[in-house]
Design a protein around this motif. Structure first.
Motif, PDB file in Angstrom:
ATOM      1  N   THR A 241       0.887  -1.140  -0.063  1.00 35.14           N
ATOM      2  CA  THR A 241       0.049  -0.249   0.046  1.00 35.14           C
ATOM      3  C   THR A 241       0.708   1.252   0.091  1.00 35.14           C
ATOM      4  O   THR A 241       0.535   2.139  -0.794  1.00 35.14           O
ATOM      5  CB  THR A 241      -0.971   0.071   1.135  1.00 35.14           C
ATOM      6  N   MET A 242       1.903   1.221   0.887  1.00 34.77           N
ATOM      7  CA  MET A 242       2.757   2.575   0.822  1.00 34.77           C
ATOM      8  C   MET A 242       3.781   2.625  -0.397  1.00 34.77           C
ATOM      9  O   MET A 242       4.074   3.954  -0.659  1.00 34.77           O
ATOM     10  CB  MET A 242       3.780   2.390   2.282  1.00 34.77           C
ATOM     11  N   LYS A 243       3.817   1.432  -0.919  1.00 33.54           N
ATOM     12  CA  LYS A 243       4.607   1.624  -2.323  1.00 33.54           C
ATOM     13  C   LYS A 243       3.602   2.262  -3.326  1.00 33.54           C
ATOM     14  O   LYS A 243       4.253   3.113  -4.300  1.00 33.54           O
ATOM     15  CB  LYS A 243       5.114   0.191  -2.623  1.00 33.54           C
ATOM     16  N   SER A 244       2.455   1.933  -3.405  1.00 41.36           N
ATOM     17  CA  SER A 244       1.444   2.499  -4.147  1.00 41.36           C
ATOM     18  C   SER A 244       1.259   3.962  -3.866  1.00 41.36           C
ATOM     19  O   SER A 244       1.367   4.902  -4.956  1.00 41.36           O
ATOM     20  CB  SER A 244      -0.032   1.744  -4.100  1.00 41.36           C
ATOM     21  N   VAL A 245       1.107   4.254  -2.540  1.00 42.20           N
ATOM     22  CA  VAL A 245       1.023   5.841  -2.220  1.00 42.20           C
ATOM     23  C   VAL A 245       2.158   6.378  -2.760  1.00 42.20           C
ATOM     24  O   VAL A 245       2.163   7.714  -3.036  1.00 42.20           O
ATOM     25  CB  VAL A 245       0.838   5.777  -0.522  1.00 42.20           C
ATOM     26  N   ALA A 246       3.508   5.929  -2.457  1.00 43.14           N
ATOM     27  CA  ALA A 246       4.632   6.625  -2.996  1.00 43.14           C
ATOM     28  C   ALA A 246       4.862   6.831  -4.183  1.00 43.14           C
ATOM     29  O   ALA A 246       5.143   7.965  -4.787  1.00 43.14           O
ATOM     30  CB  ALA A 246       5.991   5.683  -2.432  1.00 43.14           C
ATOM     31  N   ARG A 247       4.034   6.090  -5.200  1.00 37.31           N
ATOM     32  CA  ARG A 247       3.955   6.375  -6.648  1.00 37.31           C
ATOM     33  C   ARG A 247       3.180   7.813  -6.846  1.00 37.31           C
ATOM     34  O   ARG A 247       3.632   8.666  -7.612  1.00 37.31           O
ATOM     35  CB  ARG A 247       3.153   5.558  -7.303  1.00 37.31           C
ATOM     36  N   TYR A 248       1.958   8.032  -6.201  1.00 35.35           N
ATOM     37  CA  TYR A 248       1.321   9.329  -6.207  1.00 35.35           C
ATOM     38  C   TYR A 248       1.886  10.302  -5.441  1.00 35.35           C
ATOM     39  O   TYR A 248       1.943  11.513  -6.050  1.00 35.35           O
ATOM     40  CB  TYR A 248      -0.179   8.889  -5.528  1.00 35.35           C
ATOM     41  N   THR A 249       2.608  10.089  -4.420  1.00 35.15           N
ATOM     42  CA  THR A 249       3.187  11.205  -3.541  1.00 35.15           C
ATOM     43  C   THR A 249       4.458  11.728  -4.373  1.00 35.15           C
ATOM     44  O   THR A 249       4.862  12.797  -4.456  1.00 35.15           O
ATOM     45  CB  THR A 249       3.496  10.977  -2.069  1.00 35.15           C
ATOM     46  N   GLY A 250       5.199  10.595  -5.087  1.00 36.79           N
ATOM     47  CA  GLY A 250       6.178  11.052  -5.962  1.00 36.79           C
ATOM     48  C   GLY A 250       5.862  11.880  -7.274  1.00 36.79           C
ATOM     49  O   GLY A 250       6.478  12.710  -7.590  1.00 36.79           O
ATOM     50  N   TRP A 251       4.800  11.600  -7.793  1.00 31.71           N
ATOM     51  CA  TRP A 251       4.258  12.453  -8.845  1.00 31.71           C
ATOM     52  C   TRP A 251       3.774  13.896  -8.148  1.00 31.71           C
ATOM     53  O   TRP A 251       4.280  14.714  -8.905  1.00 31.71           O
ATOM     54  CB  TRP A 251       2.857  11.912  -9.336  1.00 31.71           C
ATOM     55  N   LEU A 252       3.306  13.918  -7.295  1.00 34.44           N
ATOM     56  CA  LEU A 252       2.929  15.028  -6.588  1.00 34.44           C
ATOM     57  C   LEU A 252       4.356  16.065  -6.282  1.00 34.44           C
ATOM     58  O   LEU A 252       4.445  17.084  -6.469  1.00 34.44           O
ATOM     59  CB  LEU A 252       1.977  14.879  -5.276  1.00 34.44           C
ATOM     60  N   GLY A 253       5.189  15.291  -5.792  1.00 33.52           N
ATOM     61  CA  GLY A 253       6.685  15.996  -5.637  1.00 33.52           C
ATOM     62  C   GLY A 253       7.253  16.298  -6.695  1.00 33.52           C
ATOM     63  O   GLY A 253       7.964  17.513  -6.720  1.00 33.52           O
ATOM     64  N   SER A 254       7.107  15.421  -7.987  1.00 35.62           N
ATOM     65  CA  SER A 254       7.664  16.066  -8.933  1.00 35.62           C
ATOM     66  C   SER A 254       7.181  17.262  -9.697  1.00 35.62           C
ATOM     67  O   SER A 254       7.625  18.168  -9.868  1.00 35.62           O
ATOM     68  CB  SER A 254       7.576  14.936 -10.151  1.00 35.62           C
ATOM     69  N   ILE A 255       5.578  17.128  -9.523  1.00 31.86           N
ATOM     70  CA  ILE A 255       4.911  18.396 -10.218  1.00 31.86           C
ATOM     71  C   ILE A 255       5.225  19.431  -9.473  1.00 31.86           C
ATOM     72  O   ILE A 255       5.316  20.733  -9.657  1.00 31.86           O
ATOM     73  CB  ILE A 255       3.398  17.969  -9.857  1.00 31.86           C
ATOM     74  N   ALA A 256       5.296  19.380  -7.862  1.00 34.47           N
ATOM     75  CA  ALA A 256       5.806  20.685  -7.002  1.00 34.47           C
ATOM     76  C   ALA A 256       7.060  21.163  -7.280  1.00 34.47           C
ATOM     77  O   ALA A 256       7.494  22.240  -7.520  1.00 34.47           O
ATOM     78  CB  ALA A 256       5.637  20.454  -5.507  1.00 34.47           C
ATOM     79  N   LEU A 257       8.180  20.003  -7.550  1.00 31.01           N
ATOM     80  CA  LEU A 257       9.592  20.382  -7.937  1.00 31.01           C
ATOM     81  C   LEU A 257       9.422  21.196  -9.558  1.00 31.01           C
ATOM     82  O   LEU A 257      10.213  22.126  -9.420  1.00 31.01           O
ATOM     83  CB  LEU A 257      10.420  19.403  -7.909  1.00 31.01           C
ATOM     84  N   TYR A 258       8.575  20.968 -10.163  1.00 32.55           N
ATOM     85  CA  TYR A 258       8.773  21.473 -11.700  1.00 32.55           C
ATOM     86  C   TYR A 258       8.304  22.875 -11.372  1.00 32.55           C
ATOM     87  O   TYR A 258       8.533  23.769 -12.047  1.00 32.55           O
ATOM     88  CB  TYR A 258       8.096  20.513 -12.594  1.00 32.55           C
ATOM     89  N   LEU A 259       6.984  22.941 -10.741  1.00 31.55           N
ATOM     90  CA  LEU A 259       6.346  24.217 -10.534  1.00 31.55           C
ATOM     91  C   LEU A 259       7.135  25.272  -9.716  1.00 31.55           C
ATOM     92  O   LEU A 259       7.342  26.271  -9.990  1.00 31.55           O
ATOM     93  CB  LEU A 259       4.926  24.219  -9.700  1.00 31.55           C
ATOM     94  N   SER A 260       8.197  24.436  -8.923  1.00 29.45           N
ATOM     95  CA  SER A 260       9.157  25.423  -8.037  1.00 29.45           C
ATOM     96  C   SER A 260      10.189  26.011  -8.962  1.00 29.45           C
ATOM     97  O   SER A 260      10.448  27.071  -9.026  1.00 29.45           O
ATOM     98  CB  SER A 260       9.465  24.543  -6.922  1.00 29.45           C
ATOM     99  N   GLY A 261      10.726  25.193  -9.650  1.00 28.21           N
ATOM    100  CA  GLY A 261      11.498  25.493 -10.891  1.00 28.21           C
ATOM    101  C   GLY A 261      11.143  26.629 -11.698  1.00 28.21           C
ATOM    102  O   GLY A 261      11.713  27.655 -12.043  1.00 28.21           O
ATOM    103  N   ALA A 262       9.911  26.377 -12.410  1.00 28.87           N
ATOM    104  CA  ALA A 262       9.272  27.310 -13.118  1.00 28.87           C
ATOM    105  C   ALA A 262       9.246  28.675 -12.483  1.00 28.87           C
ATOM    106  O   ALA A 262       9.169  29.702 -13.025  1.00 28.87           O
ATOM    107  CB  ALA A 262       8.187  26.864 -13.871  1.00 28.87           C
ATOM    108  N   ALA A 263       8.731  28.589 -11.192  1.00 27.42           N
ATOM    109  CA  ALA A 263       8.548  29.898 -10.526  1.00 27.42           C
ATOM    110  C   ALA A 263       9.909  30.548 -10.264  1.00 27.42           C
ATOM    111  O   ALA A 263      10.093  31.937 -10.294  1.00 27.42           O
ATOM    112  CB  ALA A 263       7.925  29.452  -9.404  1.00 27.42           C
ATOM    113  N   LEU A 264      11.045  29.834 -10.128  1.00 24.10           N
ATOM    114  CA  LEU A 264      12.332  30.421  -9.841  1.00 24.10           C
ATOM    115  C   LEU A 264      12.714  31.050 -11.092  1.00 24.10           C
ATOM    116  O   LEU A 264      13.264  32.418 -11.153  1.00 24.10           O
ATOM    117  CB  LEU A 264      13.265  29.478  -9.520  1.00 24.10           C
ATOM    118  N   VAL A 265      12.500  30.516 -12.394  1.00 22.46           N
ATOM    119  CA  VAL A 265      12.801  31.097 -13.684  1.00 22.46           C
ATOM    120  C   VAL A 265      11.998  32.254 -13.931  1.00 22.46           C
ATOM    121  O   VAL A 265      12.393  33.366 -14.473  1.00 22.46           O
ATOM    122  CB  VAL A 265      12.696  30.005 -14.822  1.00 22.46           C
ATOM    123  N   LEU A 266      10.813  32.269 -13.429  1.00 22.51           N
ATOM    124  CA  LEU A 266       9.666  33.391 -13.736  1.00 22.51           C
ATOM    125  C   LEU A 266      10.275  34.635 -12.906  1.00 22.51           C
ATOM    126  O   LEU A 266      10.228  35.562 -13.269  1.00 22.51           O
ATOM    127  CB  LEU A 266       8.324  32.970 -13.617  1.00 22.51           C
TER     128      LEU A 266
END
Length: 187
Positions: free
Chosen positions: A4-29
């Motif tokens: 179950t936690m490995k499945s959750v980690a996939r979703y939180t991994g996506w959430l973390g990746s999205i947050a990281l890309y948004l953070s990077g885009a915000a820094l560039v902006l």
């Protein structure tokens, strides 16, 4: 529970990746906005009035999103000198206490940031023409991610899974031969 936690980690991994890309885009902006302001002010002898408050608002997003991802991935600074000499079971307890504090801090960010957001919702930022609530939205969003990622770490540890430093091989405890609770890895 591990599956179950490995499945959750996939979703939180996506959430973390999205947050990281948004953070990077915000820094560039933010960098682009500041560069535009410098160009307008010193080359064109004019000024763009909304770049400073816009940059500060964007900075809030990349700081809070990036900080939350740092919690998930275990990249924040820590004092671990004592942890180097403690047995594995004590290390896990101390790591769990740290994660509980992070979750509590995240709830505080949500609660108090929400109060600030609500109280400033009727104000208009003059140079941007938008609600003052936008200044505090990153605080609430970052707090939410801190809670999610902190709870993920606690639940992964409870399930016997590693919790920090994605992709790294966890170090081995030389006394017991146990693998330290230091690496999540991508499932």
């Amino acid at each position: 529970m591990q599956e179950t936690m490995k499945s959750v980690a996939r979703y939180t991994g996506w959430l973390g990746s999205i947050a990281l890309y948004l953070s990077g885009a915000a820094l560039v902006l933010m960098t682009a906005l500041i560069a535009a302001q410098v160009f307008w002010r010193y080359v064109l002898n004019d000024s763009i009035v909304w770049t400073e408050p816009g940059s500060v608002m964007v900075m809030g997003w990349f700081i809070f999103l990036g900080a939350a991802v740092g919690v998930r991935e275990g990249y924040h600074l820590s004092f671990d000198v004592l942890l180097l000499v403690l047995p594995m079971n004590i290390k896990k307890i101390l790591h769990s206490i740290s994660d509980v504090v992070v979750v509590a801090f995240g709830f505080g960010m949500i609660y108090y940031g929400g109060q600030l957001l609500w109280k400033t919702a009727g104000n208009i930022i003059p140079s941007l023409g938008i609600s003052g609530a936008f200044d505090f939205a990153p605080l609430v969003g970052g707090g939410f991610l801190l809670v999610v990622f902190g709870l993920e770490r606690l639940l992964r540890r409870a399930a016997g899974l590693p919790t920090a430093r994605f992709g790294e091989t966890p170090p081995e405890d030389t006394d017991t031969g146990e693998v330290e609770d230091e690496a999540i890895g991508t499932p």
